[in-house]
Design an enzyme around this catalytic site. Structure first.
Site, PDB file in Angstrom:
ATOM      1  N   ASP A   1      66.017  43.964  79.326  1.00 37.95           N
ATOM      2  CA  ASP A   1      64.698  44.441  79.021  1.00 37.95           C
ATOM      3  C   ASP A   1      64.639  45.601  78.174  1.00 37.95           C
ATOM      4  O   ASP A   1      65.071  46.684  78.216  1.00 37.95           O
ATOM      5  CB  ASP A   1      64.233  44.789  80.572  1.00 37.95           C
ATOM      6  CG  ASP A   1      62.908  44.827  80.611  1.00 37.95           C
ATOM      7  OD1 ASP A   1      61.980  44.985  79.333  1.00 37.95           O
ATOM      8  OD2 ASP A   1      62.176  45.349  81.671  1.00 37.95           O
TER       9      ASP A   1
ATOM     10  N   GLU B   1      63.737  40.474  77.171  1.00 41.49           N
ATOM     11  CA  GLU B   1      62.307  40.837  77.854  1.00 41.49           C
ATOM     12  C   GLU B   1      61.865  41.835  76.825  1.00 41.49           C
ATOM     13  O   GLU B   1      62.591  42.733  76.657  1.00 41.49           O
ATOM     14  CB  GLU B   1      62.693  41.233  79.234  1.00 41.49           C
ATOM     15  CG  GLU B   1      61.311  41.374  79.755  1.00 41.49           C
ATOM     16  CD  GLU B   1      61.485  41.633  81.438  1.00 41.49           C
ATOM     17  OE1 GLU B   1      62.295  40.942  81.956  1.00 41.49           O
ATOM     18  OE2 GLU B   1      60.717  42.523  82.011  1.00 41.49           O
TER      19      GLU B   1
ATOM     20  N   GLU C   1      54.278  41.294  80.861  1.00 42.73           N
ATOM     21  CA  GLU C   1      53.837  42.097  81.700  1.00 42.73           C
ATOM     22  C   GLU C   1      52.687  43.065  81.307  1.00 42.73           C
ATOM     23  O   GLU C   1      51.917  43.512  82.138  1.00 42.73           O
ATOM     24  CB  GLU C   1      54.775  42.810  82.431  1.00 42.73           C
ATOM     25  CG  GLU C   1      55.569  43.836  81.322  1.00 42.73           C
ATOM     26  CD  GLU C   1      56.778  44.712  81.695  1.00 42.73           C
ATOM     27  OE1 GLU C   1      56.722  45.508  82.279  1.00 42.73           O
ATOM     28  OE2 GLU C   1      57.918  44.073  81.661  1.00 42.73           O
TER      29      GLU C   1
ATOM     30  N   HIS D   1      56.302  38.921  86.914  1.00 37.72           N
ATOM     31  CA  HIS D   1      56.734  40.350  86.760  1.00 37.72           C
ATOM     32  C   HIS D   1      56.321  41.166  88.121  1.00 37.72           C
ATOM     33  O   HIS D   1      55.334  40.862  88.631  1.00 37.72           O
ATOM     34  CB  HIS D   1      56.066  40.954  85.808  1.00 37.72           C
ATOM     35  CG  HIS D   1      56.389  42.542  85.710  1.00 37.72           C
ATOM     36  ND1 HIS D   1      55.793  43.670  86.037  1.00 37.72           N
ATOM     37  CD2 HIS D   1      57.443  43.114  84.987  1.00 37.72           C
ATOM     38  CE1 HIS D   1      56.204  44.676  86.010  1.00 37.72           C
ATOM     39  NE2 HIS D   1      57.384  44.431  85.028  1.00 37.72           N
TER      40      HIS D   1
HETATM   41 CA    CA Z   1      60.097  44.742  82.353  1.00 37.17          CA
END
Ligand code: CA
Length: 408
Positions: free
Chosen positions: A221, A247, A273, A323
């Site tokens: 991420d 991500e 997200e 998410h």
């Molecule tokens: Ca994230």
């Protein structure tokens, strides 16, 4: 119709509108906060305070619903003002079961002031609470209201490996150990943060692969810290390491960057997200930059809007892994949604949606509820899976003493 028959009919079915008519009586934002035992970081900042924003919607019928708004720290305080001072006056006295009517009345009035961001985060918490009320009024869990459970439990992935203020070598060693521990605790996959810079981030990813071994999924991420060029540098390494997804590699506005990365890399590109509403998601999906969609129900507009976004994602054949961030209210909300998510595209052994779970210290997740979900315990005992709550609404209740204790 004879008088007798009329009387019998009236007795058998009293006016349903009279019986179920409820009114929204009050909306309260509970913003909770404490000083964390340890500072944690991601690619944008370090933070020391844990915050949660729980929304309570009271009705005149004695039913109370709970929701949650995405947004840390001071963002939660600003969202509280939107919930209590902007949205509350619009919806007081309305029937909480009219959640779609309420959604559109609020959205249409706030449209001129923000079609994304904090107005939608504030609306999300209220909408989730309305669905909790609907479930409680019907005596059914939310997953029953939205079509039923495709699964009674979901696999859980544990994220951790947050940034710390230490040199890259010791951080890499820490990441390897932490990844191994998350795997040992029973989670089905794990996710790490990056953000030191492309070269050092590749070393962190290599450490995590060492920590979990070859036959275990790990995800990376970036919290949108890279240019597309730097994301390619890291992405080529993730291809070699067999990472499961990459991500938020670039800024959420950089739809061209997303599309180029998806076309040029083997690793799955995940994101979403920071996207809002069906209209934001339409553009994101049409740009073709996502292998995996990560809608955030506490941010994009609540359950009502999540269901529309889910339909859009599936219309594009884009798998969804929600998410999840925040307190046990957010976790319970997502368990309801993951239960009701249809398999895509379907088959004997479909790849199931996973629950995202924060493995770092978080009292708002572990201690908020009168009956804790104990996700970590379930994962350990049940082969990496967590059960779907089957009580009415969200199936969970926050402890009021806890709310008072941590109130800002
Ligand atoms: Ca994230």
């Amino acid at each position: 119709m004879t008088r007798r028959l009329k009387a019998a009919t009236a007795e058998a079915s009293p006016e349903p509108a009279e019986r179920t008519r409820m009114k929204i009586a009050r909306i309260t934002s509970h913003v909770l906060q404490y000083d964390m035992p340890e500072e944690l970081g991601y690619s944008q900042q370090f933070y020391r305070k844990r915050t949660a924003h729980i929304v309570e919607v009271e009705t005149d019928a004695g039913i109370t619903g709970w929701g949650e708004c995405f947004g840390p720290g001071t963002v939660a305080l600003a969202n509280r003002a939107i919930v209590e001072q902007v949205i509350q006056p619009i919806v007081l006295g309305m029937d909480p079961l009219d959640c779609d009517v309420i959604w559109h009345r609020v959205y249409n009035l706030l449209r001129d002031h923000g079609q994304k961001g904090m107005p939608l985060q504030a609306l999300s918490g209220v909408d989730i609470a309305l669905w909790d009320i609907a479930g409680k009024a019907a005596g059914l869990p939310i997953h029953k209201l939205i079509g039923g459970a495709h699964r009674e439990s979901v696999p859980v992935y544990g994220y951790g490996m947050m940034l710390r203020r230490e040199d890259a070598a010791s951080l890499a060693a820490r990441f390897a150990d932490e990844a191994a521990a998350i795997k040992a605790n029973g989670f089905v996959a794990t996710k790490m943060k990056v953000g030191l810079g492309p070269r050092q981030d590749v070393a962190l990813a290599e450490a995590v692969r060492r920590g979990v071994g070859d036959d275990f999924d790990f995800m990376v991420d970036a919290n949108h810290c890279y240019t597309a060029a730097d994301a390619f540098h890291v992405g080529y390494a993730l291809d070699e390491l067999g990472a499961h997804w990459f991500e938020e590699p670039v800024a959420p506005e950089d739809l061209d960057g997303y599309a180029a990365l998806r076309a040029g890399l083997k690793v799955n590109i995940a994101g979403g997200e920071a996207e809002f509403s069906r209209w934001g998601w339409r553009s994101l999906l049409e740009s073709g930059g996502l292998d995996i969609a990560q809608p955030e129900v506490c941010s994009l507009g609540g359950i009502s809007e999540y269901l529309r976004v889910l339909a859009l994602c599936h219309a594009h054949f884009t798998p969804v892994v929600n998410h999840v961030w925040g307190s046990a209210i957010a976790v319970a909300t997502n368990l309801q949604l993951l239960a009701a998510m249809p398999p895509l595209p379907g088959g004997l052994n479909p790849r199931e949606p996973m629950l995202e779970f924060d493995t770092t210290e978080n009292r708002f997740r572990d201690d908020l509820l009168t009956k804790p979900l104990d996700i970590q315990g379930q994962v350990e005992r049940n082969g990496g899976r967590a059960a779907i709550p089957d009580g009415p609404g969200l199936g969970v209740e926050p402890d009021r003493d806890f709310l008072r204790h941590y109130a800002v």
